[in-house]
Design a protein around this motif. Sequence first.
Motif, PDB file in Angstrom:
ATOM      1  N   TYR A 168     -19.475  22.059 -13.402  1.00  0.00           N
ATOM      2  CA  TYR A 168     -20.584  21.143 -13.667  1.00  0.00           C
ATOM      3  C   TYR A 168     -21.690  21.868 -14.439  1.00  0.00           C
ATOM      4  O   TYR A 168     -22.048  23.005 -14.107  1.00  0.00           O
ATOM      5  CB  TYR A 168     -21.134  20.629 -12.332  1.00  0.00           C
ATOM      6  CG  TYR A 168     -22.335  19.718 -12.447  1.00  0.00           C
ATOM      7  CD1 TYR A 168     -22.164  18.346 -12.555  1.00  0.00           C
ATOM      8  CD2 TYR A 168     -23.630  20.224 -12.452  1.00  0.00           C
ATOM      9  CE1 TYR A 168     -23.255  17.518 -12.647  1.00  0.00           C
ATOM     10  CE2 TYR A 168     -24.725  19.388 -12.560  1.00  0.00           C
ATOM     11  CZ  TYR A 168     -24.531  18.044 -12.654  1.00  0.00           C
ATOM     12  OH  TYR A 168     -25.613  17.214 -12.759  1.00  0.00           O
ATOM     13  N   PRO A 169     -22.250  21.254 -15.541  1.00  0.00           N
ATOM     14  CA  PRO A 169     -22.042  19.891 -16.047  1.00  0.00           C
ATOM     15  C   PRO A 169     -21.034  19.812 -17.196  1.00  0.00           C
ATOM     16  O   PRO A 169     -21.163  18.931 -18.065  1.00  0.00           O
ATOM     17  CB  PRO A 169     -23.438  19.531 -16.538  1.00  0.00           C
ATOM     18  CG  PRO A 169     -23.981  20.821 -17.056  1.00  0.00           C
ATOM     19  CD  PRO A 169     -23.386  21.920 -16.209  1.00  0.00           C
ATOM     20  N   PRO A 210     -22.536   5.579 -18.634  1.00  0.00           N
ATOM     21  CA  PRO A 210     -23.867   6.195 -18.774  1.00  0.00           C
ATOM     22  C   PRO A 210     -23.833   7.695 -18.969  1.00  0.00           C
ATOM     23  O   PRO A 210     -24.548   8.240 -19.793  1.00  0.00           O
ATOM     24  CB  PRO A 210     -24.580   5.810 -17.470  1.00  0.00           C
ATOM     25  CG  PRO A 210     -23.461   5.525 -16.503  1.00  0.00           C
ATOM     26  CD  PRO A 210     -22.345   4.961 -17.308  1.00  0.00           C
ATOM     27  N   SER A 211     -23.019   8.421 -18.224  1.00  0.00           N
ATOM     28  CA  SER A 211     -23.014   9.878 -18.315  1.00  0.00           C
ATOM     29  C   SER A 211     -21.618  10.456 -18.454  1.00  0.00           C
ATOM     30  O   SER A 211     -21.462  11.680 -18.437  1.00  0.00           O
ATOM     31  CB  SER A 211     -23.684  10.486 -17.079  1.00  0.00           C
ATOM     32  OG  SER A 211     -23.012  10.069 -15.899  1.00  0.00           O
ATOM     33  N   GLN A 213     -17.503   9.971 -20.353  1.00  0.00           N
ATOM     34  CA  GLN A 213     -16.691   9.382 -21.397  1.00  0.00           C
ATOM     35  C   GLN A 213     -15.266   9.264 -20.878  1.00  0.00           C
ATOM     36  O   GLN A 213     -14.694  10.237 -20.371  1.00  0.00           O
ATOM     37  CB  GLN A 213     -16.721  10.220 -22.672  1.00  0.00           C
ATOM     38  CG  GLN A 213     -15.938   9.589 -23.820  1.00  0.00           C
ATOM     39  CD  GLN A 213     -16.070  10.378 -25.097  1.00  0.00           C
ATOM     40  OE1 GLN A 213     -16.748  11.402 -25.115  1.00  0.00           O
ATOM     41  NE2 GLN A 213     -15.440   9.924 -26.162  1.00  0.00           N
ATOM     42  N   ARG A 242     -17.606  14.491 -18.460  1.00  0.00           N
ATOM     43  CA  ARG A 242     -19.059  14.373 -18.395  1.00  0.00           C
ATOM     44  C   ARG A 242     -19.669  14.695 -19.760  1.00  0.00           C
ATOM     45  O   ARG A 242     -19.284  15.675 -20.413  1.00  0.00           O
ATOM     46  CB  ARG A 242     -19.627  15.330 -17.345  1.00  0.00           C
ATOM     47  CG  ARG A 242     -21.050  14.977 -16.916  1.00  0.00           C
ATOM     48  CD  ARG A 242     -21.538  16.000 -15.883  1.00  0.00           C
ATOM     49  NE  ARG A 242     -20.677  16.059 -14.724  1.00  0.00           N
ATOM     50  CZ  ARG A 242     -20.813  15.293 -13.653  1.00  0.00           C
ATOM     51  NH1 ARG A 242     -21.794  14.407 -13.604  1.00  0.00           N
ATOM     52  NH2 ARG A 242     -19.984  15.413 -12.625  1.00  0.00           N
ATOM     53  N   GLN A 243     -20.606  13.881 -20.189  1.00  0.00           N
ATOM     54  CA  GLN A 243     -21.257  14.086 -21.478  1.00  0.00           C
ATOM     55  C   GLN A 243     -22.302  15.188 -21.349  1.00  0.00           C
ATOM     56  O   GLN A 243     -23.207  15.123 -20.510  1.00  0.00           O
ATOM     57  CB  GLN A 243     -21.895  12.787 -21.968  1.00  0.00           C
ATOM     58  CG  GLN A 243     -20.864  11.700 -22.253  1.00  0.00           C
ATOM     59  CD  GLN A 243     -21.460  10.464 -22.886  1.00  0.00           C
ATOM     60  OE1 GLN A 243     -22.628  10.470 -23.279  1.00  0.00           O
ATOM     61  NE2 GLN A 243     -20.682   9.411 -22.999  1.00  0.00           N
ATOM     62  N   TYR A 246     -26.777  15.114 -22.573  1.00  0.00           N
ATOM     63  CA  TYR A 246     -27.904  14.825 -21.683  1.00  0.00           C
ATOM     64  C   TYR A 246     -28.420  16.095 -21.019  1.00  0.00           C
ATOM     65  O   TYR A 246     -29.624  16.351 -20.959  1.00  0.00           O
ATOM     66  CB  TYR A 246     -27.466  13.806 -20.631  1.00  0.00           C
ATOM     67  CG  TYR A 246     -28.458  13.635 -19.499  1.00  0.00           C
ATOM     68  CD1 TYR A 246     -29.585  12.834 -19.651  1.00  0.00           C
ATOM     69  CD2 TYR A 246     -28.269  14.299 -18.282  1.00  0.00           C
ATOM     70  CE1 TYR A 246     -30.500  12.686 -18.621  1.00  0.00           C
ATOM     71  CE2 TYR A 246     -29.167  14.157 -17.255  1.00  0.00           C
ATOM     72  CZ  TYR A 246     -30.277  13.347 -17.419  1.00  0.00           C
ATOM     73  OH  TYR A 246     -31.181  13.218 -16.394  1.00  0.00           O
ATOM     74  N   TYR A 247     -27.517  16.915 -20.517  1.00  0.00           N
ATOM     75  CA  TYR A 247     -27.924  18.142 -19.828  1.00  0.00           C
ATOM     76  C   TYR A 247     -28.442  19.188 -20.806  1.00  0.00           C
ATOM     77  O   TYR A 247     -29.269  20.020 -20.434  1.00  0.00           O
ATOM     78  CB  TYR A 247     -26.744  18.692 -19.033  1.00  0.00           C
ATOM     79  CG  TYR A 247     -26.271  17.729 -17.974  1.00  0.00           C
ATOM     80  CD1 TYR A 247     -26.847  17.706 -16.719  1.00  0.00           C
ATOM     81  CD2 TYR A 247     -25.254  16.813 -18.249  1.00  0.00           C
ATOM     82  CE1 TYR A 247     -26.429  16.814 -15.754  1.00  0.00           C
ATOM     83  CE2 TYR A 247     -24.828  15.907 -17.285  1.00  0.00           C
ATOM     84  CZ  TYR A 247     -25.422  15.919 -16.038  1.00  0.00           C
ATOM     85  OH  TYR A 247     -25.011  15.025 -15.095  1.00  0.00           O
ATOM     86  N   GLN A 250     -32.062  17.907 -21.285  1.00  0.00           N
ATOM     87  CA  GLN A 250     -32.882  17.820 -20.083  1.00  0.00           C
ATOM     88  C   GLN A 250     -32.895  19.088 -19.246  1.00  0.00           C
ATOM     89  O   GLN A 250     -33.796  19.259 -18.415  1.00  0.00           O
ATOM     90  CB  GLN A 250     -32.389  16.655 -19.206  1.00  0.00           C
ATOM     91  CG  GLN A 250     -32.462  15.307 -19.871  1.00  0.00           C
ATOM     92  CD  GLN A 250     -33.890  14.882 -20.166  1.00  0.00           C
ATOM     93  OE1 GLN A 250     -34.813  15.197 -19.420  1.00  0.00           O
ATOM     94  NE2 GLN A 250     -34.089  14.157 -21.267  1.00  0.00           N
ATOM     95  N   LYS A 297     -29.291  15.997  -7.196  1.00  0.00           N
ATOM     96  CA  LYS A 297     -28.325  15.033  -7.720  1.00  0.00           C
ATOM     97  C   LYS A 297     -26.890  15.436  -7.421  1.00  0.00           C
ATOM     98  O   LYS A 297     -25.961  14.756  -7.875  1.00  0.00           O
ATOM     99  CB  LYS A 297     -28.498  14.898  -9.230  1.00  0.00           C
ATOM    100  CG  LYS A 297     -29.884  14.427  -9.655  1.00  0.00           C
ATOM    101  CD  LYS A 297     -29.997  14.376 -11.162  1.00  0.00           C
ATOM    102  CE  LYS A 297     -31.393  13.956 -11.593  1.00  0.00           C
ATOM    103  NZ  LYS A 297     -31.541  13.935 -13.077  1.00  0.00           N
TER     104      LYS A 297
END
Length: 463
Positions: A168-169, A210-211, A213, A242-243, A246-247, A250, A297
């Motif tokens: 992760y991520p 949302p997060s 694919q 996981r996309q 975003y990470y 952020q 999270k």
Amino acid sequence: MNRLNCFIILLAVSIWIIGGNGDATSDTEIIKKLLGKGYDWRVRPPGINLTIPGTHGAVIVTVNMLIRSISKIDDVNMEYSVQLTFREEWVDGRLAYGLPGDDTPDFLILTAGQKIWMPDSFFQNEKQAHKHDIDKPNVLIRIHRDGRILYSVRISMVLSCPMHLQYYPMDVQTCLIDLASYAYTESDIEYRWKKQEPVQLKKGLHSSLPSFQLNNVDTTLCTSKTNTGTYSCLRTILELRRQFSYYLLQLYIPSTMLVIVSWVSFWLDRGAVPARVTLGVTTLLTMTTQASGINAKLPPVSYTKAIDVWIGACLTFIFGALLEFAWVTYISSRRKKICSSRNSLLAETRQALIIPNTVVAQFPAEEGAETTETRVDMSITESPDVWIRRHGNGKIVTEVNGHLGNKNDESAELIIIDSKHKNRRYIWWTNFKNLRLIRWVRRRLDVEDNAKRADLISSEFLN
């Protein structure tokens, strides 16, 4: 298939003749005759394998589904929500009502309250589920003239999805949809995937999450064995990646900026204590808060995740910058303490030793020197200074490195520096300083103040 068709036709003709109303052609009359006297919806229909005597084997249930949406992929509870149109198809010879070429309709649609036998299918990894009833129940039951039945329903479910978060991520998760019979064993019901497009995806579903694919969808079998028997099972495998974008925006970029900001303190003067302390503590607390937000999270797993390694590295750099400032402050304060102590020894290269109440030996300047001032040779860099007080001809004299002082004082203190210890230490230190790499580093970091040198080394390391 010829034997199967013959069996279905004979069965339909028999039921039609037994019904006694061969002229009934309307949907209502046909359904009334089919579901009337003699049909029990609680009894499983016979299979279609005529080679097996008795019930003719298991009922073959062909399955396909249309996945409409996938949402709410929850890492903490390890679950996800899916909405799909679920379809089953099987043959119930008791509901065949027509012959090829007659004027009966191709299929009939049953309404609510009209019961027929249906497979007791359930989803093994389902946590919550409900059928859609707006504005009518989203259920379709279609009976074909040859006894083939199509059952279609739109349902929303929350399914369990065990996740492995070591990467992760940058992880890839595999989520399942398992379908099986609850009461009928594989000798009664056998599930099969439809040969063409067993799992259909709504257009745009791959990139609408949302997060995640949706990379791939696959189907397989998952026959399960329990204490009550062996049950036929179908499995849908969803591969979710996981996309990372975003990470990146952020987490990774902000944490990198925090580390760089913490390094700014290397270029600040060590006397700017409030600025350097505020900068170090603020970046450390900000990074800690960001790490807490990320871990909130995620579930409290027992293994180390890739994000933990990154956050730990960032915290190490920021904490190291704060410790470097503490070390610089300690060196600076220690140097001031040595200089201010009355009975301390101040030793600097080519500088005099200030020793209270002690004879300071003065020596004439070396021949050829430009200055005529007397030289106080008290350095402890290469040659050790050994002070010895002795009596000679009734007088007390002071000898420094074999040279007699110009004057003496009986009240002077006796200081003896261990020449052997100093010689071993400074021989090693001289050899170390003569190394080519060390000479280059000393030229780059030629600063008399040790505290300032620590900051300079830190900034040079970053450059």
